[in-house]
Design a protein around this motif. Structure first.
Motif, PDB file in Angstrom:
ATOM      1  N   ALA A 182      -8.383  -4.094   1.744  1.00  0.00           N
ATOM      2  CA  ALA A 182      -7.075  -3.468   1.563  1.00  0.00           C
ATOM      3  C   ALA A 182      -6.544  -3.760   0.164  1.00  0.00           C
ATOM      4  O   ALA A 182      -5.976  -2.883  -0.505  1.00  0.00           O
ATOM      5  CB  ALA A 182      -6.097  -3.964   2.621  1.00  0.00           C
ATOM      6  N   LEU A 214       0.833  -1.213   0.000  1.00  0.00           N
ATOM      7  CA  LEU A 214       0.000   0.000   0.000  1.00  0.00           C
ATOM      8  C   LEU A 214       0.857   1.247   0.000  1.00  0.00           C
ATOM      9  O   LEU A 214       0.545   2.237  -0.691  1.00  0.00           O
ATOM     10  CB  LEU A 214      -0.944  -0.026   1.197  1.00  0.00           C
ATOM     11  CG  LEU A 214      -2.349  -0.599   0.994  1.00  0.00           C
ATOM     12  CD1 LEU A 214      -3.163   0.230   0.002  1.00  0.00           C
ATOM     13  CD2 LEU A 214      -2.325  -2.046   0.567  1.00  0.00           C
ATOM     14  N   TRP A 224      -4.251  -1.693   7.932  1.00  0.00           N
ATOM     15  CA  TRP A 224      -4.642  -2.656   6.910  1.00  0.00           C
ATOM     16  C   TRP A 224      -5.236  -3.914   7.541  1.00  0.00           C
ATOM     17  O   TRP A 224      -6.132  -4.527   6.957  1.00  0.00           O
ATOM     18  CB  TRP A 224      -3.439  -2.969   6.025  1.00  0.00           C
ATOM     19  CG  TRP A 224      -2.784  -1.694   5.618  1.00  0.00           C
ATOM     20  CD1 TRP A 224      -1.530  -1.249   5.934  1.00  0.00           C
ATOM     21  CD2 TRP A 224      -3.391  -0.622   4.882  1.00  0.00           C
ATOM     22  NE1 TRP A 224      -1.305   0.003   5.434  1.00  0.00           N
ATOM     23  CE2 TRP A 224      -2.427   0.419   4.784  1.00  0.00           C
ATOM     24  CE3 TRP A 224      -4.637  -0.442   4.292  1.00  0.00           C
ATOM     25  CZ2 TRP A 224      -2.693   1.613   4.120  1.00  0.00           C
ATOM     26  CZ3 TRP A 224      -4.899   0.748   3.635  1.00  0.00           C
ATOM     27  CH2 TRP A 224      -3.942   1.764   3.547  1.00  0.00           C
ATOM     28  N   ALA A 239      -5.664  -1.121  -2.862  1.00  0.00           N
ATOM     29  CA  ALA A 239      -4.400  -1.142  -3.595  1.00  0.00           C
ATOM     30  C   ALA A 239      -4.640  -1.151  -5.097  1.00  0.00           C
ATOM     31  O   ALA A 239      -3.974  -0.425  -5.852  1.00  0.00           O
ATOM     32  CB  ALA A 239      -3.573  -2.355  -3.174  1.00  0.00           C
ATOM     33  N   TYR A 246       0.465   4.554  -2.290  1.00  0.00           N
ATOM     34  CA  TYR A 246      -0.063   5.848  -1.844  1.00  0.00           C
ATOM     35  C   TYR A 246       1.005   6.925  -1.707  1.00  0.00           C
ATOM     36  O   TYR A 246       0.696   8.119  -1.755  1.00  0.00           O
ATOM     37  CB  TYR A 246      -0.865   5.724  -0.550  1.00  0.00           C
ATOM     38  CG  TYR A 246      -0.148   5.335   0.720  1.00  0.00           C
ATOM     39  CD1 TYR A 246       0.813   6.147   1.310  1.00  0.00           C
ATOM     40  CD2 TYR A 246      -0.484   4.152   1.389  1.00  0.00           C
ATOM     41  CE1 TYR A 246       1.443   5.797   2.497  1.00  0.00           C
ATOM     42  CE2 TYR A 246       0.128   3.794   2.579  1.00  0.00           C
ATOM     43  CZ  TYR A 246       1.101   4.623   3.129  1.00  0.00           C
ATOM     44  OH  TYR A 246       1.708   4.278   4.310  1.00  0.00           O
TER      45      TYR A 246
END
Length: 292
Positions: A255, A9, A247, A259, A13
């Motif tokens: 989650a 992740l 998460w 993603a 991000y």
């Protein structure tokens, strides 16, 4: 949840969060507030959730900056713009740049709104005990617009991971300059860029190199020794472990869904040319696959 979801992740991000440092909309927002120069804008935009924090607090939270770099920007920035005004300008700027980059249709889509809501749920679930920057961002109100909401949620998650990383560095006895030297030696960032942008003198850098050589973590040619590679790996593994909480709370399926929703956004940011090569983040290029 599969092992490594926190890192997977993060890889998705981090580039979206980084728009606040490099996008022209962010620079114009800082200029519009009367902030003087890039670094005053940087520290004000990032530190505003803390309120009118003094330079000592921001230096502690941000960790790798020389105190003199911070002191040139703060507390002067708060004379030009109150933290609440900086936060409002930051939200407007991030909403604008994300709408421009991703397109109004994407930002207005159901998938984008789903990503914003999933990220917000994960950010709300993050345990911010001992994580000051994450706690300050988590306490901000939920933006109505999906683009602003997504960016703020990802920023809370990013600072949650960053606070965890700082705690790991402290626990391993790695000071700000040692941490940057190891990062550069691992090939994740350009050492000269790290040193100069964080305003450390060459003598500070050389002293850290000498300490790392004496501890057996850095070779004479500046590369990592096996011991140095091991401490880098331990640093990242501990950081990943400390960042898993949001998460785990969200659950593996959702989650993974987040993603996948973030992947095209990340690709757009990385392909935009806004993030300079050798930037301090040193984001890995070997992205983790997301099952499903």
């Amino acid at each position: 949840m599969a092992d490594g979801m926190a890192r997977a992740l993060w890889e998705r991000y981090e580039p979206v969060h980084d728009l606040v440092y490099f996008a022209p909309e962010a620079h114009r927002a800082a200029d519009g507030l009367g902030l003087r120069g890039y670094w005053m804008g940087y520290f004000a935009l990032r530190a505003a959730p803390l309120g009118a924090a003094p330079p000592s607090v921001v230096t502690s939270c941000f960790y790798v900056f020389h105190p003199a770099r911070v002191a040139r920007a703060l507390p002067d920035a708060w004379r030009y713009a109150a933290p609440a005004d900086v936060l409002a300008a930051r939200e407007e700027a991030m909403n604008a740049v994300m709408t421009r980059l991703f397109g109004a249709d994407t930002v207005g889509s159901a998938d984008f709104a789903e990503a914003a809501d999933l990220a917000w749920e994960a950010a709300t679930a993050a345990d911010t005990t001992g994580r000051v920057l994450a706690a300050a961002n988590q306490a901000l109100e939920r933006p109505e617009r999906p683009a602003a909401r997504l960016w703020q949620a990802l920023t809370t998650l990013r600072e949650h991971r960053g606070d965890s990383h700082v705690a790991v560095l402290v626990s391993l006895g790695l000071g700000p300059v040692e941490a940057m030297v190891l990062k550069a030696a691992a090939g994740e960032s350009d050492g000269s860029f790290l040193r100069t942008t964080r305003k450390w003198e060459e003598s500070d850098w050389d002293a850290a190199v000498a300490r790392l050589r004496a501890s057996g973590r850095l070779a004479a040619d500046g590369s990592l020794t096996p011991a140095g590679a091991a401490v880098r790996a331990e640093t990242e593994a501990r950081t990943d472990a400390a960042a898993e909480g949001p998460w785990s709370a969200l659950g593996a399926e959702r989650a993974g869904r987040l993603a996948r929703l973030l992947e095209p956004l990340t690709a757009t940011v990385l392909g935009s040319g806004l993030l300079p090569p050798g930037n301090p983040v040193g984001l890995p290029r070997s992205s983790h696959p997301v099952a499903g």
